[in-house]
Scaffold this active site. Structure first.
Site, PDB file in Angstrom:
ATOM      1  N   GLY A   1       0.884  -1.170   0.000  1.00  0.00           N
ATOM      2  CA  GLY A   1       0.000   0.000   0.000  1.00  0.00           C
ATOM      3  C   GLY A   1       0.916   1.213   0.000  1.00  0.00           C
ATOM      4  O   GLY A   1       1.727   1.385   0.922  1.00  0.00           O
ATOM      5  N   ALA A   2       0.820   1.998  -1.070  1.00  0.00           N
ATOM      6  CA  ALA A   2       1.734   3.140  -1.212  1.00  0.00           C
ATOM      7  C   ALA A   2       0.949   4.448  -1.225  1.00  0.00           C
ATOM      8  O   ALA A   2       1.325   5.402  -1.895  1.00  0.00           O
ATOM      9  CB  ALA A   2       2.565   2.980  -2.491  1.00  0.00           C
ATOM     10  N   GLY A   3      -0.160   4.465  -0.493  1.00  0.00           N
ATOM     11  CA  GLY A   3      -0.990   5.665  -0.428  1.00  0.00           C
ATOM     12  C   GLY A   3      -0.397   6.703   0.518  1.00  0.00           C
ATOM     13  O   GLY A   3       0.830   6.874   0.590  1.00  0.00           O
TER      14      GLY A   3
ATOM     15  N   ASP B   1       2.015  -1.410  -4.622  1.00  0.00           N
ATOM     16  CA  ASP B   1       0.613  -0.985  -4.696  1.00  0.00           C
ATOM     17  C   ASP B   1      -0.002  -1.590  -5.948  1.00  0.00           C
ATOM     18  O   ASP B   1       0.715  -1.963  -6.880  1.00  0.00           O
ATOM     19  CB  ASP B   1       0.507   0.553  -4.734  1.00  0.00           C
TER      20      ASP B   1
ATOM     21  N   ILE C   1      -1.987  -2.024   9.347  1.00  0.00           N
ATOM     22  CA  ILE C   1      -2.562  -0.716   9.704  1.00  0.00           C
ATOM     23  C   ILE C   1      -3.988  -0.563   9.153  1.00  0.00           C
ATOM     24  O   ILE C   1      -4.796   0.203   9.657  1.00  0.00           O
ATOM     25  CB  ILE C   1      -1.659   0.434   9.168  1.00  0.00           C
ATOM     26  N   THR C   2      -4.292  -1.326   8.103  1.00  0.00           N
ATOM     27  CA  THR C   2      -5.580  -1.189   7.411  1.00  0.00           C
ATOM     28  C   THR C   2      -6.771  -1.350   8.360  1.00  0.00           C
ATOM     29  O   THR C   2      -6.782  -2.229   9.211  1.00  0.00           O
ATOM     30  CB  THR C   2      -5.672  -2.261   6.290  1.00  0.00           C
TER      31      THR C   2
ATOM     32  N   HIS D   1      -9.402  -0.658  18.248  1.00  0.00           N
ATOM     33  CA  HIS D   1      -9.191   0.658  17.651  1.00  0.00           C
ATOM     34  C   HIS D   1     -10.547   1.142  17.175  1.00  0.00           C
ATOM     35  O   HIS D   1     -11.145   0.554  16.301  1.00  0.00           O
ATOM     36  CB  HIS D   1      -8.228   0.517  16.475  1.00  0.00           C
TER      37      HIS D   1
HETATM   38  O1  TXD Z   1      -4.495   3.440  13.560  1.00  0.00           O
HETATM   39  C1  TXD Z   1      -4.713   2.922  12.496  1.00  0.00           C
HETATM   40  N1  TXD Z   1      -4.589   1.618  12.342  1.00  0.00           N
HETATM   41  C2  TXD Z   1      -5.116   3.751  11.335  1.00  0.00           C
HETATM   42  C3  TXD Z   1      -5.649   3.078  10.180  1.00  0.00           C
HETATM   43  C4  TXD Z   1      -4.934   5.143  11.309  1.00  0.00           C
HETATM   44  C5  TXD Z   1      -5.176   5.855  10.172  1.00  0.00           C
HETATM   45  C6  TXD Z   1      -5.645   5.232   8.935  1.00  0.00           C
HETATM   46  N2  TXD Z   1      -5.917   3.857   9.059  1.00  0.00           N
HETATM   47  C7  TXD Z   1      -6.203   3.051   7.867  1.00  0.00           C
HETATM   48  O2  TXD Z   1      -4.999   2.865   7.130  1.00  0.00           O
HETATM   49  C8  TXD Z   1      -7.138   3.644   6.847  1.00  0.00           C
HETATM   50  O3  TXD Z   1      -8.473   3.496   7.254  1.00  0.00           O
HETATM   51  C9  TXD Z   1      -6.801   2.782   5.642  1.00  0.00           C
HETATM   52  O4  TXD Z   1      -7.477   1.521   5.737  1.00  0.00           O
HETATM   53  C10 TXD Z   1      -5.307   2.512   5.782  1.00  0.00           C
HETATM   54  C11 TXD Z   1      -4.431   3.274   4.806  1.00  0.00           C
HETATM   55  O5  TXD Z   1      -4.649   4.649   4.920  1.00  0.00           O
HETATM   56  P1  TXD Z   1      -4.097   5.656   3.808  1.00  0.00           P
HETATM   57  O6  TXD Z   1      -4.473   7.023   4.230  1.00  0.00           O
HETATM   58  O7  TXD Z   1      -2.686   5.339   3.494  1.00  0.00           O
HETATM   59  O8  TXD Z   1      -5.024   5.223   2.575  1.00  0.00           O
HETATM   60  P2  TXD Z   1      -4.768   5.443   1.010  1.00  0.00           P
HETATM   61  O9  TXD Z   1      -4.003   6.688   0.762  1.00  0.00           O
HETATM   62  O10 TXD Z   1      -6.107   5.274   0.378  1.00  0.00           O
HETATM   63  O11 TXD Z   1      -3.823   4.222   0.594  1.00  0.00           O
HETATM   64  C12 TXD Z   1      -4.296   2.925   0.466  1.00  0.00           C
HETATM   65  C13 TXD Z   1      -3.566   2.329  -0.709  1.00  0.00           C
HETATM   66  C14 TXD Z   1      -3.942   2.962  -2.063  1.00  0.00           C
HETATM   67  O12 TXD Z   1      -2.787   3.499  -2.672  1.00  0.00           O
HETATM   68  C15 TXD Z   1      -4.520   1.808  -2.868  1.00  0.00           C
HETATM   69  O13 TXD Z   1      -4.192   1.868  -4.255  1.00  0.00           O
HETATM   70  C16 TXD Z   1      -3.866   0.625  -2.196  1.00  0.00           C
HETATM   71  O14 TXD Z   1      -3.890   0.926  -0.810  1.00  0.00           O
HETATM   72  N3  TXD Z   1      -4.516  -0.651  -2.433  1.00  0.00           N
HETATM   73  C17 TXD Z   1      -3.822  -1.797  -2.543  1.00  0.00           C
HETATM   74  N4  TXD Z   1      -2.507  -2.035  -2.439  1.00  0.00           N
HETATM   75  C18 TXD Z   1      -2.096  -3.303  -2.607  1.00  0.00           C
HETATM   76  N5  TXD Z   1      -2.939  -4.326  -2.839  1.00  0.00           N
HETATM   77  C19 TXD Z   1      -4.276  -4.128  -2.933  1.00  0.00           C
HETATM   78  N6  TXD Z   1      -5.104  -5.157  -3.150  1.00  0.00           N
HETATM   79  C20 TXD Z   1      -4.761  -2.810  -2.779  1.00  0.00           C
HETATM   80  N7  TXD Z   1      -5.989  -2.249  -2.801  1.00  0.00           N
HETATM   81  C21 TXD Z   1      -5.836  -0.932  -2.605  1.00  0.00           C
END
Ligand code: TXD
Length: 319
Positions: free
Chosen positions: A10-12, A34, A119-120, A176
């Site tokens: 995950g590179a978001g 990603d 973290i998801t 959480h």
């Molecule tokens: O305390 C905690 N655990 C948290 C959790 C605190 C803050 C945010 N938290 C959760 O982290 C949030 O609810 C999300 O589930 C994750 C990731 O947050 P982020 O802000 O980084 O989300 P993004 O920017 O949407 O990045 C998610 C990336 C995005 O680039 C997608 O293209 C990618 O996940 N993605 C995938 N990567 C690999 N493989 C698959 N299947 C895939 N699907 C989507």
């Protein structure tokens, strides 16, 4: 000794921040994975170009192929989608469960020896599912939430007492989410517990109760301000602290979502508890004594996690 390898699945927003932190602290070479095309490569290249200026010397690679995470020492998982307007909790659960399946299988195949930090969201269910799908030992798969929730609590307490955040320690246990349990008896300023500080007139019970409530909705407060996403700086820093504890065998005592095997009266469930993280992954679970109110709140939290797992098993009967 070969350089360590950190795979970020995950590179978001959090993934990119993790990459920056891991590179600038030179934790090891960094792979950004990603499903989005181009984006992980773009971020890796951008960050690599910060190296000559910042002076860090690690390799950064962006990829859409799990092959590239081969042999990773640490995998930090942020892959998934965030809840969008109109999406039910079960819709989100269904989508992110599928993501955890793909990620779990990728880790199992290419990085089965890694220490995995999930973290998801919804965190306590996703870390459990990721462990199930990856088949890795329970002590090598943890969820990040407690370090972040405790950091939020510490920040608010430091502001209230007008002291350095460095002197504030705090514990947030449980799941959480709305049911997390900030434990004030174990939260201190340089060892002085919060209830004593109230007695000393440094704050009032009402103000501390308000801080507890603000900590519980700490994520939501940031979402409401950002409007287009959720927090990423503090979540990334928190996960990096956990990764460092593992890589450097620091034996840090950190609140993490860990698999319980009877502690706190709970079995086969990931819940936020204090754990020791060292080279052996989760090396020990600290079973602190909770007062009646905290125990009651902890149980509510555990029930909420259990409910999530029931929903997961309904969606994917293979679990
Ligand atoms: O305390 C905690 N655990 C948290 C959790 C605190 C803050 C945010 N938290 C959760 O982290 C949030 O609810 C999300 O589930 C994750 C990731 O947050 P982020 O802000 O980084 O989300 P993004 O920017 O949407 O990045 C998610 C990336 C995005 O680039 C997608 O293209 C990618 O996940 N993605 C995938 N990567 C690999 N493989 C698959 N299947 C895939 N699907 C989507």
């Amino acid at each position: 000794m070969a350089r360590k390898k950190i795979a970020l699945i995950g590179a978001g927003m959090i993934g990119g921040t993790l990459a920056h932190l891991a590179a600038s602290k030179e934790l090891g070479d960094v792979v950004l994975f990603d499903v989005a095309e181009g984006m992980p490569e773009g971020k890796a290249l951008d960050l690599a170009q910060a190296g000559p200026v910042e002076g860090f010397d690690v390799k950064l690679k962006g990829t859409n192929s799990y092959k590239d995470i081969k042999g990773a020492d640490v995998c930090i998982v942020t892959a998934g989608v965030a809840r969008k307007p109109g999406m039910s909790r079960d819709d989100l659960l269904g989508i992110n469960l599928k993501v955890m399946k793909a990620v779990g299988e990728g880790i199992k195949k290419y990085a089965p020896k890694a220490f995995v930090i999930c973290i998801t969201n919804p965190l306590d269910a996703m870390v459990w599912a990721l462990r199930e799908f990856s088949g890795l030992p329970h002590n090598m798969v943890v969820g990040m939430a407690g370090v972040l929730d405790s950091a939020r609590f510490r920040h608010f307490l430091a502001e209230e007492f007008n002291v350095s955040v460095r002197d504030v320690t705090a514990f947030v246990l449980g799941g959480h989410g709305d049911t997390m349990v900030p434990v004030i008896e174990y939260s201190t300023v340089a060892g002085i517990p919060v209830p004593d500080l109230i007695k000393m007139g440094w704050s009032t019970k009402e103000k501390i109760d308000a801080i507890v409530a603000r900590t519980r909705s700490g994520g939501g407060e940031i979402v409401a301000l950002l409007k287009t996403g959720s927090a990423y700086y503090a979540p990334a820093t928190s996960a990096i602290e956990m990764a460092q504890a593992y890589l450097n065998d620091q034996k840090r005592l950190l609140p993490c979502a860990a698999n319980l095997t009877g502690q706190y009266g709970v079995k086969n469930l990931y819940v936020g508890v204090p754990v020791v993280i060292g080279a052996g992954g989760v090396e020990r679970i600290a079973e602190i004594k909770l007062n009646a109110k905290a125990q009651k709140n902890f149980n509510v939290s555990v029930d909420a996690v259990k409910e999530l797992l029931v929903a997961c098993k309904k969606i994917d009967p293979s679990l």
